[in-house]
Scaffold this motif. Structure first.
Motif, mmCIF file in Angstrom:
data_model
loop_
_atom_site.group_PDB
_atom_site.id
_atom_site.type_symbol
_atom_site.label_atom_id
_atom_site.label_comp_id
_atom_site.label_asym_id
_atom_site.label_seq_id
_atom_site.Cartn_x
_atom_site.Cartn_y
_atom_site.Cartn_z
ATOM 1 N N MET A 1 23.371 -107.513 -9.885
ATOM 2 C CA MET A 1 22.810 -108.859 -9.983
ATOM 3 C C MET A 1 21.988 -108.843 -11.178
ATOM 4 S SD MET A 1 20.827 -110.644 -6.934
ATOM 5 C CE MET A 1 19.021 -110.462 -7.569
ATOM 6 N N ALA A 2 22.236 -110.016 -11.946
ATOM 7 C CA ALA A 2 21.409 -110.368 -13.041
ATOM 8 C C ALA A 2 20.149 -110.906 -12.922
ATOM 9 C CB ALA A 2 22.328 -111.145 -14.094
ATOM 10 N N THR A 3 19.092 -110.251 -13.547
ATOM 11 C CA THR A 3 17.816 -111.063 -13.475
ATOM 12 C C THR A 3 17.718 -112.006 -14.216
ATOM 13 O OG1 THR A 3 16.775 -109.395 -14.961
ATOM 14 C CG2 THR A 3 16.742 -108.805 -12.511
ATOM 15 N N THR A 4 16.966 -113.280 -13.868
ATOM 16 C CA THR A 4 16.503 -114.213 -14.732
ATOM 17 C C THR A 4 15.340 -113.847 -15.644
ATOM 18 O OG1 THR A 4 17.797 -115.743 -13.111
ATOM 19 C CG2 THR A 4 16.277 -116.571 -14.966
ATOM 20 N N ASP A 5 15.457 -114.040 -16.865
ATOM 21 C CA ASP A 5 14.364 -114.105 -17.646
ATOM 22 C C ASP A 5 13.574 -115.596 -17.953
ATOM 23 O OD1 ASP A 5 12.362 -113.383 -19.571
ATOM 24 O OD2 ASP A 5 13.793 -112.876 -21.351
ATOM 25 N N HIS A 6 12.364 -115.494 -17.338
ATOM 26 C CA HIS A 6 11.616 -116.909 -17.191
ATOM 27 C C HIS A 6 10.584 -116.666 -18.442
ATOM 28 C CE1 HIS A 6 13.061 -118.540 -13.300
ATOM 29 N NE2 HIS A 6 13.532 -117.305 -13.467
ATOM 30 N N ARG A 7 10.969 -116.800 -19.670
ATOM 31 C CA ARG A 7 9.968 -116.931 -20.781
ATOM 32 C C ARG A 7 9.646 -118.602 -21.090
ATOM 33 N NH1 ARG A 7 12.584 -113.432 -25.439
ATOM 34 N NH2 ARG A 7 14.576 -114.502 -24.571
ATOM 35 N N LYS A 8 8.409 -118.470 -21.382
ATOM 36 C CA LYS A 8 7.863 -119.782 -21.843
ATOM 37 C C LYS A 8 8.136 -120.222 -23.185
ATOM 38 C CE LYS A 8 4.366 -122.110 -18.894
ATOM 39 N NZ LYS A 8 3.060 -122.205 -18.866
ATOM 40 N N GLN A 9 8.582 -121.332 -23.660
ATOM 41 C CA GLN A 9 8.878 -121.733 -24.876
ATOM 42 C C GLN A 9 8.807 -123.362 -25.277
ATOM 43 O OE1 GLN A 9 9.973 -119.801 -27.781
ATOM 44 N NE2 GLN A 9 9.108 -121.593 -28.731
ATOM 45 N N SER A 10 7.894 -123.687 -26.164
ATOM 46 C CA SER A 10 7.761 -125.040 -26.360
ATOM 47 C C SER A 10 8.898 -125.513 -27.164
ATOM 48 C CB SER A 10 6.253 -125.207 -27.136
ATOM 49 O OG SER A 10 5.384 -124.741 -26.286
ATOM 50 N N LEU A 11 9.241 -126.510 -26.992
ATOM 51 C CA LEU A 11 10.320 -127.310 -27.910
ATOM 52 C C LEU A 11 9.977 -128.626 -28.060
ATOM 53 C CD1 LEU A 11 13.362 -126.255 -25.799
ATOM 54 C CD2 LEU A 11 12.610 -124.821 -27.779
ATOM 55 N N TYR A 12 10.100 -129.124 -29.250
ATOM 56 C CA TYR A 12 9.651 -130.337 -29.906
ATOM 57 C C TYR A 12 10.828 -131.232 -29.864
ATOM 58 C CZ TYR A 12 5.247 -127.871 -29.935
ATOM 59 O OH TYR A 12 4.027 -127.169 -29.859
ATOM 60 N N PHE A 13 10.841 -132.488 -29.249
ATOM 61 C CA PHE A 13 12.070 -133.191 -29.338
ATOM 62 C C PHE A 13 11.259 -134.771 -29.929
ATOM 63 C CE2 PHE A 13 15.314 -131.278 -27.320
ATOM 64 C CZ PHE A 13 14.585 -130.432 -26.501
ATOM 65 N N PRO A 14 12.077 -135.666 -30.541
ATOM 66 C CA PRO A 14 11.611 -136.714 -30.608
ATOM 67 C C PRO A 14 11.369 -137.685 -29.425
ATOM 68 C CG PRO A 14 13.655 -136.333 -32.132
ATOM 69 C CD PRO A 14 13.353 -135.431 -31.336
ATOM 70 N N GLU A 15 10.556 -138.581 -29.351
ATOM 71 C CA GLU A 15 10.121 -139.411 -28.233
ATOM 72 C C GLU A 15 11.225 -140.093 -27.697
ATOM 73 O OE1 GLU A 15 6.942 -142.537 -26.486
ATOM 74 O OE2 GLU A 15 6.855 -141.846 -28.621
ATOM 75 N N ASP A 16 12.202 -140.524 -28.374
ATOM 76 C CA ASP A 16 13.238 -141.432 -27.692
ATOM 77 C C ASP A 16 14.496 -140.298 -27.234
ATOM 78 O OD1 ASP A 16 13.929 -140.478 -30.452
ATOM 79 O OD2 ASP A 16 15.204 -142.165 -30.682
ATOM 80 N N MET A 17 14.451 -139.332 -27.929
ATOM 81 C CA MET A 17 15.474 -138.396 -27.272
ATOM 82 C C MET A 17 14.867 -137.494 -26.112
ATOM 83 S SD MET A 17 16.860 -134.657 -28.863
ATOM 84 C CE MET A 17 17.536 -135.525 -30.558
#
Length: 93
Positions: A1-17
């Protein structure tokens, strides 16, 4: 069974997207994270076909290291100085 890696990452998107992703997440009753993960899975083959910056610019030429010669001795500089031309006006003496 594969374990899920729950790493936090900030992603930046244009507001409309980001608003569009949020609307889709609401429509599907899913999280933003899930929507972005599915979008990556669908689009990754297309993204991998895109050229990298190095492919577009071409490889950088190798840097050549040259011996630095000392600057040449300063040569004397001739400066011409001329006297002002005599004035046509009579002197006031």
């Amino acid at each position: 069974m594969a374990t899920t890696d729950h790493r936090k990452q900030s992603l930046y998107f244009p507001e409309d997207m980001l608003e569009e992703i949020q609307r889709e997440a609401n429509r599907q009753d899913r999280s933003l994270s899930w929507i972005v993960q599915q979008a990556w899975k669908v689009a990754r083959a297309d993204i991998r076909r895109m050229p990298s910056v190095n492919d577009v610019l071409g490889p950088l030429p190798p840097r050549q290291v040259a011996a630095v010669a000392p600057p040449p001795a300063a040569a004397p500089v001739a400066v011409a100085v001329s006297a002002p031309a005599p004035s046509d006006e009579p002197s006031k003496t």
